[in-house]
Design a protein around this motif. Structure first.
Motif, short mmCIF file in Angstrom:
data_model
loop_
_atom_site.label_atom_id
_atom_site.label_comp_id
_atom_site.label_asym_id
_atom_site.label_seq_id
_atom_site.Cartn_x
_atom_site.Cartn_y
_atom_site.Cartn_z
N ASP A 244 22.38 5.72 95.04
CA ASP A 244 22.90 6.33 93.82
C ASP A 244 22.15 5.71 92.66
OD1 ASP A 244 24.72 7.84 95.17
OD2 ASP A 244 26.30 6.31 95.06
N VAL A 245 21.89 6.51 91.67
CA VAL A 245 21.25 5.96 90.47
C VAL A 245 22.20 6.25 89.31
CG1 VAL A 245 19.26 6.08 88.92
CG2 VAL A 245 18.93 6.31 91.40
N ALA A 246 22.66 5.16 88.67
CA ALA A 246 23.60 5.31 87.55
C ALA A 246 22.92 4.85 86.27
CB ALA A 246 24.83 4.47 87.82
N ASN A 247 23.53 5.21 85.17
CA ASN A 247 23.01 4.78 83.88
C ASN A 247 23.66 3.46 83.49
OD1 ASN A 247 21.03 6.07 82.52
ND2 ASN A 247 22.38 6.74 80.85
N ASP A 248 22.84 2.45 83.22
CA ASP A 248 23.40 1.18 82.77
C ASP A 248 24.13 1.41 81.44
OD1 ASP A 248 23.51 -1.31 81.27
OD2 ASP A 248 22.30 -2.15 82.88
N PRO A 249 25.43 1.05 81.37
CA PRO A 249 26.18 1.35 80.14
C PRO A 249 25.67 0.58 78.93
CG PRO A 249 27.51 0.04 81.67
CD PRO A 249 26.25 0.40 82.38
N ILE A 250 25.02 -0.56 79.14
CA ILE A 250 24.54 -1.35 77.99
C ILE A 250 23.14 -0.92 77.58
CG2 ILE A 250 23.93 -3.67 77.20
CD1 ILE A 250 26.21 -4.69 79.00
N PHE A 251 22.25 -0.81 78.56
CA PHE A 251 20.85 -0.52 78.20
C PHE A 251 20.53 0.97 78.28
CE2 PHE A 251 20.86 -4.87 79.93
CZ PHE A 251 20.47 -5.54 78.77
N GLY A 252 21.44 1.76 78.86
CA GLY A 252 21.21 3.21 78.97
C GLY A 252 20.04 3.53 79.88
N LYS A 253 19.77 2.65 80.84
CA LYS A 253 18.62 2.83 81.72
C LYS A 253 19.09 2.96 83.17
CE LYS A 253 15.35 2.33 78.67
NZ LYS A 253 14.28 3.29 78.51
N PRO A 254 18.24 3.54 84.03
CA PRO A 254 18.69 3.74 85.41
C PRO A 254 18.86 2.44 86.22
CG PRO A 254 16.42 4.48 85.11
CD PRO A 254 16.91 4.08 83.77
N VAL A 255 19.94 2.38 86.97
CA VAL A 255 20.19 1.25 87.88
C VAL A 255 20.36 1.84 89.28
CG1 VAL A 255 21.69 -0.69 88.43
CG2 VAL A 255 21.42 0.03 86.07
N VAL A 256 19.67 1.25 90.25
CA VAL A 256 19.66 1.81 91.61
C VAL A 256 20.66 1.06 92.49
CG1 VAL A 256 18.21 2.24 93.63
CG2 VAL A 256 17.24 2.46 91.32
N PHE A 257 21.54 1.82 93.16
CA PHE A 257 22.50 1.24 94.11
C PHE A 257 22.20 1.81 95.49
CE2 PHE A 257 24.65 1.41 90.01
CZ PHE A 257 25.11 0.11 89.88
N PRO A 258 21.51 1.05 96.34
CA PRO A 258 21.24 1.55 97.70
C PRO A 258 22.55 1.77 98.44
CG PRO A 258 19.92 -0.39 97.19
CD PRO A 258 20.93 -0.27 96.11
N ARG A 259 22.65 2.85 99.19
CA ARG A 259 23.88 3.17 99.92
C ARG A 259 23.71 3.01 101.42
NH1 ARG A 259 26.88 1.80 96.18
NH2 ARG A 259 27.29 3.28 94.49
#
Ligand SMILES: Nc1ncnc2c1ncn2[C@@H]1O[C@H](COP(=O)(O)OP(=O)(O)OP(=O)(O)O)[C@@H](O)[C@H]1O
Length: 260
Positions: A244-259
């Motif tokens: 899953d790729v979410a938006n970092d709430p602080i930096f507004g940049k993509p964060v990757v969560f391997p599933r």
């Protein structure tokens, strides 16, 4: 419209009996930070070597700011771009300051002592990489991460508008990874330098890079602003990995969560 930093057209290259690229095309924008990502062996370092002009392709063209890269002599290239390979060459044991001073070679006249500008560039590079206190230390006495910072300082001392770095964070602890990437951001934002680097850590690439290029098997899978280039789809296409790729709430940049 300004020319891209690098425009790669139809690049083909065979090494050791293996086809690394077969008609690779793509462009890297001027300014900012560009990250090259992708699985091991996909051709990231080789691409950086081609961009640095140290690996000539078999065919195809690379334009550097609109001019044929192949037309630049090594001495001219060294004034335009610093290149830090993944495995820097073995050098005789010397002081940290002595190695960083080698970054000034392209600017120096033969047999002349270091100039004021040389000393200034060396001091700045040592300070920026947190090495001022280690200036007189021998290379042999340093840890792997400290040595990596010395090579980075050498590249910074070269004081070029373009900096090409192959896995500059590889041996660094998290604190030094972040301070290095913040420094590169600053060089791009405040001094207008163009920085291209190979990175493995997608979340760091997403946070710090303006532009991300993803390679697999010598082909371009994705390229664009980090938010567009790092998505669940591109992570799957690059690594065969569900994430899953979410938006970092602080930096507004993509964060990757391997599933997996
Ligand atoms: N000089 C060479 N001779 C033969 N094969 C080579 C040479 N240099 C690179 N290769 C091959 O080219 C392919 C791409 O290598 P490259 O180092 O560019 O990959 P990479 O994406 O940077 O990998 P990594 O993430 O592991 O550093 C690999 O299969 C590698 O074995």
């Amino acid at each position: 419209m300004t020319d891209p930093l690098f425009n790669i057209e139809n690049l083909s290259l065979r090494l050791g009996g293996r086809q690394i690229y077969d008609g690779f095309s793509g462009a890297l924008p001027n300014g900012g930070l560009t990250g090259i990502v992708g699985p091991n062996g996909c051709g990231k370092s080789t691409l950086l070597r081609c961009l640095a002009g140290v690996q000539p392709p078999d065919s195809g063209r690379i334009a550097f700011q609109g001019y044929p890269l192949a037309g630049l002599a090594p001495a001219e290239r060294a004034l335009c771009m610093a290149y830090l390979p993944q495995n820097p060459p073995l050098v005789p044991d010397m002081s940290v300051g002595g190695l960083v001073a080698k970054g000034r070679t392209p600017w120096r006249k033969a047999f002349r002592p270091l100039s004021g500008a040389d000393h200034e560039a060396i001091d700045k590079a040592l300070a920026a990489t947190g090495l001022s206190d280690l200036r007189t230390a021998r290379l042999s006495a340093l840890s792997g991460g400290q040595r990596q910072r010395v090579w980075l300082a050498l590249a910074l001392a070269q004081d070029t508008p373009v900096i090409l770095l192959d896995e500059p964070t590889a041996f660094l602890d998290l604190q030094h990874q972040l301070s290095l990437l913040r420094l590169l951001r600053q060089l791009a934002d405040e001094q207008g330098r163009s920085i291209v680097m190979v990175l493995h850590e997608l979340t760091l690439a997403g946070r710090f890079c303006d532009h991300v290029m993803g390679l697999r098997d010598g082909r371009l899978v994705c390229a664009g602003p980090a938010e567009q280039a790092i998505t669940s789809q591109t992570v799957a296409a690059l690594y065969d990995l569900q994430a899953d790729v979410a938006n970092d709430p602080i930096f507004g940049k993509p964060v990757v969560f391997p599933r997996e």
